[in-house]
Each structure stands twice: as structure tokens, then as C-alpha cells.
Scaffold this motif. Sequence first.
Motif, PDB file in Angstrom:
ATOM      1  N   VAL A 165     -30.288  17.477  30.210  1.00 34.44           N
ATOM      2  CA  VAL A 165     -30.872  18.397  29.371  1.00 34.44           C
ATOM      3  C   VAL A 165     -30.342  18.214  27.958  1.00 34.44           C
ATOM      4  O   VAL A 165     -29.362  17.686  27.743  1.00 34.44           O
ATOM      5  CB  VAL A 165     -30.880  19.815  29.904  1.00 34.44           C
ATOM      6  CG1 VAL A 165     -31.455  19.966  31.158  1.00 34.44           C
ATOM      7  CG2 VAL A 165     -29.483  20.332  29.706  1.00 34.44           C
ATOM      8  N   LEU A 166     -31.412  18.548  26.881  1.00 40.54           N
ATOM      9  CA  LEU A 166     -30.926  18.270  25.721  1.00 40.54           C
ATOM     10  C   LEU A 166     -31.125  19.751  24.898  1.00 40.54           C
ATOM     11  O   LEU A 166     -32.243  20.257  25.015  1.00 40.54           O
ATOM     12  CB  LEU A 166     -31.866  17.382  24.773  1.00 40.54           C
ATOM     13  CG  LEU A 166     -31.940  17.290  23.237  1.00 40.54           C
ATOM     14  CD1 LEU A 166     -30.542  16.554  22.916  1.00 40.54           C
ATOM     15  CD2 LEU A 166     -33.215  16.224  22.686  1.00 40.54           C
ATOM     16  N   ALA A 167     -30.143  20.220  24.267  1.00 34.44           N
ATOM     17  CA  ALA A 167     -29.999  21.577  23.517  1.00 34.44           C
ATOM     18  C   ALA A 167     -30.122  21.374  22.155  1.00 34.44           C
ATOM     19  O   ALA A 167     -31.177  20.759  21.514  1.00 34.44           O
ATOM     20  CB  ALA A 167     -28.937  22.224  23.945  1.00 34.44           C
ATOM     21  N   GLN A 189     -16.157  29.414  12.643  1.00 35.56           N
ATOM     22  CA  GLN A 189     -15.058  28.138  12.299  1.00 35.56           C
ATOM     23  C   GLN A 189     -15.655  26.865  13.016  1.00 35.56           C
ATOM     24  O   GLN A 189     -14.651  25.963  13.210  1.00 35.56           O
ATOM     25  CB  GLN A 189     -13.758  28.783  12.885  1.00 35.56           C
ATOM     26  CG  GLN A 189     -13.308  29.951  12.129  1.00 35.56           C
ATOM     27  CD  GLN A 189     -11.879  30.528  12.770  1.00 35.56           C
ATOM     28  OE1 GLN A 189     -10.984  29.794  12.718  1.00 35.56           O
ATOM     29  NE2 GLN A 189     -11.969  31.784  12.999  1.00 35.56           N
ATOM     30  N   GLY A 225     -25.331  27.477  24.669  1.00 42.03           N
ATOM     31  CA  GLY A 225     -25.242  26.927  25.966  1.00 42.03           C
ATOM     32  C   GLY A 225     -24.828  25.604  26.212  1.00 42.03           C
ATOM     33  O   GLY A 225     -23.874  24.917  26.754  1.00 42.03           O
ATOM     34  N   ASN A 230     -22.550  24.325  23.832  1.00 41.53           N
ATOM     35  CA  ASN A 230     -21.126  24.353  23.786  1.00 41.53           C
ATOM     36  C   ASN A 230     -20.375  24.507  24.941  1.00 41.53           C
ATOM     37  O   ASN A 230     -19.229  24.103  25.164  1.00 41.53           O
ATOM     38  CB  ASN A 230     -21.058  25.188  22.580  1.00 41.53           C
ATOM     39  CG  ASN A 230     -19.469  25.218  21.893  1.00 41.53           C
ATOM     40  OD1 ASN A 230     -18.599  25.281  22.449  1.00 41.53           O
ATOM     41  ND2 ASN A 230     -19.507  24.862  20.404  1.00 41.53           N
ATOM     42  N   ALA A 252     -21.573  24.590  28.133  1.00 43.79           N
ATOM     43  CA  ALA A 252     -21.855  23.464  29.365  1.00 43.79           C
ATOM     44  C   ALA A 252     -21.286  22.265  29.027  1.00 43.79           C
ATOM     45  O   ALA A 252     -21.020  21.410  30.252  1.00 43.79           O
ATOM     46  CB  ALA A 252     -23.155  23.377  29.408  1.00 43.79           C
ATOM     47  N   ASN A 253     -21.163  21.846  27.869  1.00 42.66           N
ATOM     48  CA  ASN A 253     -20.812  20.299  27.586  1.00 42.66           C
ATOM     49  C   ASN A 253     -19.130  19.881  28.254  1.00 42.66           C
ATOM     50  O   ASN A 253     -19.170  18.702  28.827  1.00 42.66           O
ATOM     51  CB  ASN A 253     -20.131  20.405  26.077  1.00 42.66           C
ATOM     52  CG  ASN A 253     -20.265  19.001  25.590  1.00 42.66           C
ATOM     53  OD1 ASN A 253     -20.768  18.100  26.204  1.00 42.66           O
ATOM     54  ND2 ASN A 253     -19.487  18.921  24.525  1.00 42.66           N
ATOM     55  N   ASP A 289     -13.760  20.403  11.149  1.00 42.92           N
ATOM     56  CA  ASP A 289     -13.192  19.471  12.298  1.00 42.92           C
ATOM     57  C   ASP A 289     -12.970  20.439  13.373  1.00 42.92           C
ATOM     58  O   ASP A 289     -13.028  21.680  13.729  1.00 42.92           O
ATOM     59  CB  ASP A 289     -11.774  19.034  11.933  1.00 42.92           C
ATOM     60  CG  ASP A 289     -11.105  17.901  12.647  1.00 42.92           C
ATOM     61  OD1 ASP A 289     -11.949  17.367  13.627  1.00 42.92           O
ATOM     62  OD2 ASP A 289      -9.898  17.831  12.610  1.00 42.92           O
TER      63      ASP A 289
HETATM   64  C1  LIG Z   1     -19.606  17.015  12.964  1.00 40.65           C
HETATM   65  C2  LIG Z   1     -19.587  17.898  14.128  1.00 40.65           C
HETATM   66  C3  LIG Z   1     -18.433  18.958  14.181  1.00 40.65           C
HETATM   67  C4  LIG Z   1     -18.425  19.599  15.340  1.00 40.65           C
HETATM   68  N1  LIG Z   1     -17.452  20.716  15.154  1.00 40.65           N
HETATM   69  C5  LIG Z   1     -17.177  21.517  16.374  1.00 40.65           C
HETATM   70  C6  LIG Z   1     -16.113  22.216  16.283  1.00 40.65           C
HETATM   71  O1  LIG Z   1     -15.452  22.403  15.476  1.00 40.65           O
HETATM   72  N2  LIG Z   1     -16.214  23.193  17.350  1.00 40.65           N
HETATM   73  C7  LIG Z   1     -17.041  23.016  18.505  1.00 40.65           C
HETATM   74  O2  LIG Z   1     -16.859  23.894  19.363  1.00 40.65           O
HETATM   75  N3  LIG Z   1     -18.153  22.171  18.271  1.00 40.65           N
HETATM   76  C8  LIG Z   1     -18.253  21.456  17.303  1.00 40.65           C
HETATM   77  N4  LIG Z   1     -19.319  20.326  17.286  1.00 40.65           N
HETATM   78  C9  LIG Z   1     -20.326  20.432  18.521  1.00 40.65           C
HETATM   79  C10 LIG Z   1     -21.124  21.393  18.378  1.00 40.65           C
HETATM   80  O3  LIG Z   1     -20.772  22.707  18.340  1.00 40.65           O
HETATM   81  C11 LIG Z   1     -22.303  21.029  19.417  1.00 40.65           C
HETATM   82  O4  LIG Z   1     -23.457  21.654  19.078  1.00 40.65           O
HETATM   83  C12 LIG Z   1     -21.930  21.564  20.690  1.00 40.65           C
HETATM   84  O5  LIG Z   1     -20.651  21.265  21.275  1.00 40.65           O
HETATM   85  C13 LIG Z   1     -22.938  21.174  21.791  1.00 40.65           C
HETATM   86  O6  LIG Z   1     -24.082  22.247  21.775  1.00 40.65           O
HETATM   87  P1  LIG Z   1     -25.617  21.530  21.421  1.00 40.65           P
HETATM   88  O7  LIG Z   1     -26.516  22.613  21.505  1.00 40.65           O
HETATM   89  O8  LIG Z   1     -25.633  20.789  20.567  1.00 40.65           O
HETATM   90  O9  LIG Z   1     -25.684  20.738  23.009  1.00 40.65           O
HETATM   91  P2  LIG Z   1     -26.019  19.054  23.133  1.00 40.65           P
HETATM   92  O10 LIG Z   1     -25.405  18.170  22.397  1.00 40.65           O
HETATM   93  O11 LIG Z   1     -27.642  19.210  23.222  1.00 40.65           O
HETATM   94  O12 LIG Z   1     -25.606  18.984  24.873  1.00 40.65           O
HETATM   95  C14 LIG Z   1     -24.323  18.859  25.238  1.00 40.65           C
HETATM   96  C15 LIG Z   1     -24.056  18.893  26.510  1.00 40.65           C
HETATM   97  O13 LIG Z   1     -24.227  20.038  27.275  1.00 40.65           O
HETATM   98  C16 LIG Z   1     -25.441  19.729  28.197  1.00 40.65           C
HETATM   99  N5  LIG Z   1     -26.151  20.995  28.029  1.00 40.65           N
HETATM  100  C17 LIG Z   1     -26.560  21.318  26.939  1.00 40.65           C
HETATM  101  N6  LIG Z   1     -27.428  22.820  26.991  1.00 40.65           N
HETATM  102  C18 LIG Z   1     -27.241  22.885  28.401  1.00 40.65           C
HETATM  103  C19 LIG Z   1     -27.724  24.007  29.407  1.00 40.65           C
HETATM  104  N7  LIG Z   1     -28.293  24.903  28.850  1.00 40.65           N
HETATM  105  N8  LIG Z   1     -27.465  23.770  30.608  1.00 40.65           N
HETATM  106  C20 LIG Z   1     -26.877  22.761  31.023  1.00 40.65           C
HETATM  107  N9  LIG Z   1     -26.333  21.738  30.403  1.00 40.65           N
HETATM  108  C21 LIG Z   1     -26.658  21.971  28.965  1.00 40.65           C
HETATM  109  C22 LIG Z   1     -26.225  18.396  27.576  1.00 40.65           C
HETATM  110  O14 LIG Z   1     -27.067  17.637  28.681  1.00 40.65           O
HETATM  111  C23 LIG Z   1     -25.026  17.520  27.292  1.00 40.65           C
HETATM  112  O15 LIG Z   1     -24.381  17.030  28.314  1.00 40.65           O
HETATM  113  C24 LIG Z   1     -19.447  19.601  16.283  1.00 40.65           C
HETATM  114  C25 LIG Z   1     -20.379  18.632  16.141  1.00 40.65           C
HETATM  115  C26 LIG Z   1     -20.437  17.887  15.231  1.00 40.65           C
HETATM  116  C27 LIG Z   1     -21.610  17.006  15.070  1.00 40.65           C
END
Ligand SMILES: Cc1cc2nc3c(=O)[nH]c(=O)nc-3n(C[C@H](O)[C@H](O)[C@H](O)COP(=O)(O)OP(=O)(O)OC[C@H]3O[C@@H](n4cnc5c(N)ncnc54)[C@H](O)[C@@H]3O)c2cc1C
Length: 291
Positions: free
Chosen positions: A30-32, A100, A113, A115, A117-118, A192
Motif C-alpha cells: 500500500v502507498l500512503a 519535530q 498510518g 509512519n 506501519a513502516n 533529520d
Molecule cells: C527527508 C525526509 C526526512 C524524514 N524525517 C523523518 C523524521 O524525522 N521522523 C520520522 O518519523 N519520519 C521521517 N521521515 C519519514 C516520513 O515521516 C514518512 O512520511 C513516514 O515515515 C511514512 O509515512 P508515509 O505516509 O509517507 O508512508 P509510505 O512511505 O507511503 O509507506 C511507508 C510504509 O508503510 C506501509 N503503509 C503505509 N500506510 C499503511 C497503512 N495504512 N497500512 C499498512 N501499511 C501501510 C507502506 O506499504 C510502506 O511499506 C522523513 C522522510 C523524508 C523523505
Amino acid sequence: MIPGPFEYHRPASLAEATGLLAELGDDAHVLAGGHSLIPMMKLRMAAPEHLIDLQDIAELKGITREGSEIVIGAMTTQHDLIASDELAQAVPLIREAALQIADPQVRYLGTIGGNVANGDPGNDMPGLMQCLNATFELDGPNGNRHVAARDFYQGAFVTARGDDEILSRIRIPVPAPGHGFAYEKLKRKIGDYATAAAAVLLTVSGGRCDSASVAMTNLSDTPVFAAEAGAALAGSDLGGAATDAAVAAMLAAIDPAEDNRGPVAFKKHVAGVILKRAIARATKRANERAA
Ligand SMILES: Cc1cc2nc3c(=O)[nH]c(=O)nc-3n(C[C@H](O)[C@H](O)[C@H](O)COP(=O)(O)OP(=O)(O)OC[C@H]3O[C@@H](n4cnc5c(N)ncnc54)[C@H](O)[C@@H]3O)c2cc1C
């Protein structure tokens, strides 16, 4: 780098999404918000053949209060968390921690979700959810089940979620009015991930701590709910001796690894410093809010 080829699906309901996931099996992710998954795909560390985008599923978005719980849809962005005054009133620790995470661009798309689930030990929300004693709702072919955040994380990128399940909602018990809270994070630079972070929630009455909860981020291959650290604070005057006991209990619970954020001894030192700061700030807030 450019990701490998994949088929893109955009279901309009949770039932449609779980149906697709069951049908496509291990080949689908899944893509969030895509802010963890897309970078992994670009590095070819993930190569799903199908992406199931949850963006159009309205039932996965929003923040509501249900009795003594706050319920947050999995597709609620980190920006939405920060923008919600109702959430900041009920559970102010979430806004403090979300501010933060990364930078505004990431927070506009990154979801709570995704964050949690990852399963990345560097993510901030998992430890936060353990501190708050949140429960994750998982939906799959066998219906809906609930798993405590404190039981969800099994290893780096390994969680209690089945491959055919979608994390749909997060349930957070609303902390007692006047509680103290703090999220302290040390990072190398703005935007970071944590070198170490500490979440603290506590309640105080008559100058003594009634209850306390402590969780740590990026100091093991999972978030660490440090139950013994909370127990060292509960019943105490939250003074130096109790804080030292909580830090000692936390240090016994973490297991950091050396990496580009520093050697093990440095990470343990930082963990102790930020936990002390978090306890002091949470205590000050609880005393001010109780006054
Ligand atoms: C430059 C940069 C800096 C960052 N710094 C931080 C930081 O300081 N702290 C921090 O916590 N994060 C940080 N992140 C990560 C960011 O918060 C992400 O957005 C988060 O970790 C994942 O959320 P997403 O919605 O983008 O999930 P996605 O990237 O879309 O998915 C992440 C994973 O979870 C799965 N998934 C997503 N949603 C679900 C769901 N509802 N059910 C089941 N599986 C699911 C996906 O299949 C994938 O495997 C950073 C990212 C970047 C690019």
C-alpha cells in the motif's frame, strides 16, 4: 535512481483496498504519503509489482473524539495532526512530536498510518504511540482486529501487521486533564531522523507523580517502551534520585547500534540527557497545569 516498474491501483474504499491486497498478495504494497516507500523503491530496496494508493479513501482520514479516545484515520497527514486544535487540546504531545518530524514538505504528505506501519526504528510516531498507550486497528480479509502499539513492533521493519492487512485507525486514550508531557529529540540537523528521542507523559498530584509513561526512539531495532523507567517515576517526587533511577531503567531497556549517528556509548549518553530533559519539562508542565 528510478523505481522498478509497477502497476498502480487507486481504490475508493477500505473494502476495495483490502480486497486488492488479498488478491495481489506479497507482490503488492500500500502507498500512503510515499515519503518512506518511494525512496526505498528508488534505491531498489523495495520493488513491489503493485502499488495500492490509499489517497482516495475518505474513511481513512480525519481526527475524531469517541468518548475517552481520540481516533485518527491512518491517512491523516502529519500536517493535519499539527493543524488540529482539538487534538492539541486533548493530546498536546502529538503536535509537539509531529513538529519535530522532517520538514513541512514531508509533513504535508507523510501520514500517521505510514509512519507507524513502516516499522522503521527511526520513525518518531511509533515510540510516541507506545508512550500514549495507543491501539492500532488492522483491517484485512478476516475483518478488523486491534493491536496495542506496545505489542506491535517485532524487529526493524517487522510488525504484527499481516501482509494482507491495512492499518486503518489509531485509537489514543485521552490523557488526564493537566497531565505533563514532553517529546525531546536530538538530531544532527533540521529535518533529520533522531539520534535519540524520548517521549514522556505523566500526572502529578500533591507534588508527587501518580503515573508516568516513557518511550524511546531510534535506540534499538524497535521503539522501546521503557515500562521500568515509568515505574521509577510513579509515586516519586520527580526529583533527581527518581530521574536517575528512570534513566538507569531506560538504559537497561535500549540496545543502540553504532552507525553514522555515532557509537553506542555516545547514543547511550544522549539517551540519558534527553530523557532527563523530557522528564524535567513534563514535570514543569504538569505543575503549571495543576496550579
Ligand atoms: C527527508 C525526509 C526526512 C524524514 N524525517 C523523518 C523524521 O524525522 N521522523 C520520522 O518519523 N519520519 C521521517 N521521515 C519519514 C516520513 O515521516 C514518512 O512520511 C513516514 O515515515 C511514512 O509515512 P508515509 O505516509 O509517507 O508512508 P509510505 O512511505 O507511503 O509507506 C511507508 C510504509 O508503510 C506501509 N503503509 C503505509 N500506510 C499503511 C497503512 N495504512 N497500512 C499498512 N501499511 C501501510 C507502506 O506499504 C510502506 O511499506 C522523513 C522522510 C523524508 C523523505
